[in-house]
Each structure stands twice: as structure tokens, then as C-alpha cells.
Design a protein around this motif. Structure first.
Motif, PDB file in Angstrom:
ATOM      1  N   HIS A 138       0.837  -1.205   0.000  1.00  0.00           N
ATOM      2  CA  HIS A 138       0.000   0.000   0.000  1.00  0.00           C
ATOM      3  C   HIS A 138       0.871   1.253   0.000  1.00  0.00           C
ATOM      4  O   HIS A 138       0.620   2.206  -0.750  1.00  0.00           O
ATOM      5  CB  HIS A 138      -0.925  -0.011   1.211  1.00  0.00           C
ATOM      6  N   CYS A 178       2.429   1.696  -3.458  1.00  0.00           N
ATOM      7  CA  CYS A 178       1.490   2.276  -4.423  1.00  0.00           C
ATOM      8  C   CYS A 178       1.266   3.754  -4.143  1.00  0.00           C
ATOM      9  O   CYS A 178       1.147   4.562  -5.078  1.00  0.00           O
ATOM     10  CB  CYS A 178       0.165   1.512  -4.389  1.00  0.00           C
ATOM     11  N   TYR A 179       1.215   4.123  -2.868  1.00  0.00           N
ATOM     12  CA  TYR A 179       1.049   5.534  -2.524  1.00  0.00           C
ATOM     13  C   TYR A 179       2.228   6.361  -3.017  1.00  0.00           C
ATOM     14  O   TYR A 179       2.048   7.470  -3.544  1.00  0.00           O
ATOM     15  CB  TYR A 179       0.894   5.688  -1.015  1.00  0.00           C
ATOM     16  N   ARG A 180       3.437   5.860  -2.857  1.00  0.00           N
ATOM     17  CA  ARG A 180       4.603   6.611  -3.322  1.00  0.00           C
ATOM     18  C   ARG A 180       4.507   6.892  -4.824  1.00  0.00           C
ATOM     19  O   ARG A 180       4.815   7.995  -5.281  1.00  0.00           O
ATOM     20  CB  ARG A 180       5.885   5.837  -3.025  1.00  0.00           C
ATOM     21  N   SER A 229      -1.683   9.350  -4.019  1.00  0.00           N
ATOM     22  CA  SER A 229      -3.053   9.404  -3.516  1.00  0.00           C
ATOM     23  C   SER A 229      -3.330   8.164  -2.692  1.00  0.00           C
ATOM     24  O   SER A 229      -3.091   7.040  -3.153  1.00  0.00           O
ATOM     25  CB  SER A 229      -4.049   9.474  -4.691  1.00  0.00           C
ATOM     26  N   VAL A 230      -3.831   8.341  -1.468  1.00  0.00           N
ATOM     27  CA  VAL A 230      -4.155   7.208  -0.612  1.00  0.00           C
ATOM     28  C   VAL A 230      -5.288   6.389  -1.218  1.00  0.00           C
ATOM     29  O   VAL A 230      -5.249   5.154  -1.222  1.00  0.00           O
ATOM     30  CB  VAL A 230      -4.534   7.687   0.803  1.00  0.00           C
ATOM     31  N   ALA A 281      -4.029   4.438  -4.093  1.00  0.00           N
ATOM     32  CA  ALA A 281      -3.186   3.350  -3.594  1.00  0.00           C
ATOM     33  C   ALA A 281      -4.038   2.184  -3.103  1.00  0.00           C
ATOM     34  O   ALA A 281      -3.688   1.012  -3.314  1.00  0.00           O
ATOM     35  CB  ALA A 281      -2.286   3.862  -2.469  1.00  0.00           C
ATOM     36  N   GLU A 282      -5.159   2.489  -2.452  1.00  0.00           N
ATOM     37  CA  GLU A 282      -6.067   1.426  -2.008  1.00  0.00           C
ATOM     38  C   GLU A 282      -6.618   0.659  -3.205  1.00  0.00           C
ATOM     39  O   GLU A 282      -6.685  -0.581  -3.191  1.00  0.00           O
ATOM     40  CB  GLU A 282      -7.200   2.033  -1.183  1.00  0.00           C
ATOM     41  N   CYS A 321       0.225   0.118 -10.889  1.00  0.00           N
ATOM     42  CA  CYS A 321       0.307   1.572 -10.727  1.00  0.00           C
ATOM     43  C   CYS A 321       0.623   2.262 -12.047  1.00  0.00           C
ATOM     44  O   CYS A 321       0.037   3.308 -12.373  1.00  0.00           O
ATOM     45  CB  CYS A 321       1.366   1.928  -9.688  1.00  0.00           C
ATOM     46  N   GLU A 331      -2.335  13.491  -1.572  1.00  0.00           N
ATOM     47  CA  GLU A 331      -3.028  13.312  -0.300  1.00  0.00           C
ATOM     48  C   GLU A 331      -2.017  12.943   0.779  1.00  0.00           C
ATOM     49  O   GLU A 331      -1.003  12.308   0.491  1.00  0.00           O
ATOM     50  CB  GLU A 331      -4.074  12.196  -0.412  1.00  0.00           C
ATOM     51  N   TYR A 370      -0.496  10.911   4.061  1.00  0.00           N
ATOM     52  CA  TYR A 370      -0.530   9.505   4.442  1.00  0.00           C
ATOM     53  C   TYR A 370      -0.484   9.384   5.962  1.00  0.00           C
ATOM     54  O   TYR A 370       0.456   9.857   6.604  1.00  0.00           O
ATOM     55  CB  TYR A 370       0.646   8.751   3.836  1.00  0.00           C
ATOM     56  N   ASN A 403       2.774  11.359   6.992  1.00  0.00           N
ATOM     57  CA  ASN A 403       4.022  11.290   6.206  1.00  0.00           C
ATOM     58  C   ASN A 403       5.261  11.435   7.074  1.00  0.00           C
ATOM     59  O   ASN A 403       6.262  12.028   6.669  1.00  0.00           O
ATOM     60  CB  ASN A 403       4.012  12.358   5.113  1.00  0.00           C
TER      61      ASN A 403
END
Length: 340
Positions: free
Chosen positions: A30, A33-35, A39-40, A43-44, A79, A115, A117, A284
């Protein structure tokens, strides 16, 4: 239970075995994917699609690499597919409310889809040490400045830098993950490093010094909270570096300097018709403040914004404000009752 046994059972259709097989990797995937996506929520979505793809293609996993590496390959390519489809939310900048704000210093590098984290989601990563090729420490590789810098890169460069310099995979491993040559990976990495290093040097935050979440940091956050709740502009500005920066995605505007900070805070925050309550949290790897504004009809304070704070030394160098929609992810309520 033995991994090989879990794989065999999962291949035979055992959903519980598959869950046990991947659950130890879900948190780090997770974050990965966010990196890449910034976006959180995206990433979900990417994580869920990764797990569905892994379940469907488990029969193709030949165990030439580790299960973790195989899952990272699927997640990275998922991604990249999302970026090619331009699925980020929001896709474009928005304007700020009509608050008679001063003219900004320029356009912010912070993308409109960025967004914050929640740090609580990072707690399960303590045992996930990066490989020997890693160039960035964990605290830096999740900071808003670093995530912003990644979003400036083309998708393939973004993936290469995260896999090589954050996770520490070797060039040969990254090339196999991306179906690329080692030469193209090294070329993409060189260009990506130059862009990211230049951004971090000019971001106002730089590379973090010392350990986060210290007693000195707590004291600074307490002073920020007190100044905001008392609407003491002078006390607040004393905590800023001279070239402090403000940005407020999804608006791509940036304000710089203490004088500009005074004007922005006067127009947007310290208004006669407003009073605030503040709830500290973390995002973050940085301090964050959930701000609640008093309802005009009384009785409650409503969620207004989440401020993520970058600290250099004993002063605030960057403040990034996000709207109230992100606050529930941090366990922050939508409303606070009035206190006595």
C-alpha cells in the motif's frame, strides 16, 4: 506455516491460504502504491487490483524470485497502468474560496491529487528493512517533499527510483520487474535522481535531520496548537523560518515568506468570525494538525483542514493544507463538541 504449503493450498483455491500468504505484504505494498500514485485512495484501489491479479495468476508464480518481489512487480505495473489511464483524483487544480488572498509567489510543485498519508498506517513497516541498494531512509522516503518530487517524474522513472533507491532492489531485478533492459533502468534512474535531488534541495524542507517525533518536536507542535487556538498571529509567525512556504492542494498556488504568511493567515484563518480547536496527529512521518472551526450556530466545531508541517531545526519551514475530506483517515472526527 511453510510458504510453499500456503502457495500450494492457494493454487488449489483456498482463499484463506492466499490471505495468510499475502497479508504480511499488504501494508508495504500500500505504501509502495502511494509513493508512485501520490493518492491514498488510488493506492487502495491499486492494492486491491494487485491482490486480485496475484490470486488469479498465482499458478504462474514459478518461485524464481521471492513472493515479495513477485507482488512488487504486480503492484508496480498496476500503478503504471493506472497512471497511463490518468486515473488520479482530482486530475486538475481547483481554485481557492474567495477570501481576498494576496497574489501567490508562484505555482506550487505540489500536484492537485496529492493526499497525506496517516502515520498509523506506517506502524507495520518497522520490520521491512530496505535492500542494500537503497539510497533514501524510510522517514525521508515517505515525507511530503519526497512524495511531491516523485510526482514530478514520468511514470517509468518514478517506478525505477522507488524500486532502486527506496526499496533497494538491484538494477537487474528492476529490469525484470519492468520488462526492461538494465541499461534503460540505469538511464531512467540517473534522470530521476537529478530531478528528485533538485526538488528536495529547493523544497524548503530538504533532507530531514535527526529523528522525528522527538520531545523538541512535541514542544513546537504544542506551541503551534496554542497559537492557533488563541488566534495569536505574532506567536505563530515566530515559529516560522524567514522563507516559510504555504501550499493548499488541490489549488496549485504557493505563498512564500513571513510577510506573505501574515497576509494569508489574516485572510484565511484569523478572521473575526472564526475560532479554532486543534487536534495534533501525524502524516508522512511529520507533525500534522487537524483544525476545527466553530459552527456559526454554536455547539460544535466542524472539521476544517489538516495542516502537515515540515520542521527544520526548531522552526516550521513548510505548511501544506488539505481539506477536511482527508481527516477521517487519521481517526479525526468530523465534529468536536464545545468544551466548558
Amino acid at each position: 506455516m511453510d510458504v510453499s504449503d500456503l502457495i500450494a493450498r492457494a493454487r488449489a483455491g483456498d482463499h484463506h491460504a492466499f490471505r495468510d500468504l499475502v497479508q504480511g505484504h499488504s501494508h508495504e505494498l500500500h505504501v509502495h502504491c502511494y509513493r508512485i500514485l501520490g493518492s491514498v485512495q488510488d493506492a487502495e484501489d491499486a492494492l486491491q487490483e494487485t491482490l486480485v491479479s496475484a490470486w488469479r495468476s498465482l499458478g504462474e508464480f514459478g518461485q524464481r524470485s521471492s513472493l515479495r518481489t513477485w507482488l512488487y512487480r504486480i503492484a508496480t505495473n498496476r500503478c503504471l497502468s493506472m497512471l497511463r489511464a490518468d486515473s488520479r483524483r482530482p486530475r486538475s487544480a481547483t481554485s481557492l474560496p474567495d477570501l481576498a488572498l494576496p497574489e501567490p509567489a508562484g505555482t506550487s510543485d505540489v500536484p492537485p491529487w496529492l493526499e497525506p498519508y496517516p502515520d498509523v498506517l506506517l506502524d507495520n513497516l518497522a520490520d521491512q528493512a530496505p535492500g542494500p541498494e537503497a539510497r533514501y531512509e524510510t522517514t525521508e522516503a515517505i515525507s511530503l517533499a519526497f512524495i511531491t518530487a516523485l510526482q514530478l517524474l514520468p511514470p517509468r522513472q518514478r517506478a525505477v527510483l522507488v524500486l532502486r533507491d527506496v526499496l533497494g532492489y538491484r538494477a537487474s531485478e528492476v529490469a525484470e520487474m519492468l520488462d526492461a533492459t538494465q541499461e534503460s533502468v540505469q538511464s531512467a534512474l540517473k534522470r530521476a535522481r537529478a530531478t528528485v535531488d533538485n526538488h528536495l534541495a529547493d523544497s524548503g524542507g530538504g533532507r530531514p535531520a535527526g529523528q522525528p517525533d522527538t520531545a523538541a518536536e512535541h514542544q513546537l507542535v504544542a506551541r503551534l496548537t496554542d497559537a492557533l487556538e488563541r488566534a495569536d498571529l505574532d506567536a505563530l509567525v515566530e515559529l516560522f523560518v524567514a522563507d516559510v512556504r504555504f501550499s493548499m492542494p488541490p489549488a496549485v498556488l504557493e505563498y512564500r515568506g513571513v510577510d506573505m504568511a501574515r497576509r494569508v493567515l489574516t485572510a484565511a484563518t484569523f478572521r473575526p468570525d472564526r475560532s479554532f480547536r486543534v487536534v495534533p496527529t501525524r502524516a508522512n512521518g511529520q507533525p500534522a494538525l487537524g483544525m476545527y472551526v466553530a459552527d456559526v450556530h454554536g455547539g460544535v466545531h466542524r472539521g476544517h483542514t489538516l495542516l502537515v508541517v515540515t520542521i527544520v531545526g526548531d522552526r516550521v519551514s513548510v505548511i501544506t493544507g488539505f481539506d477536511a475530506s482527508v481527516m477521517p483517515r487519521f481517526g479525526l472526527p468530523r465534529m468536536l463538541p464545545e468544551t466548558d
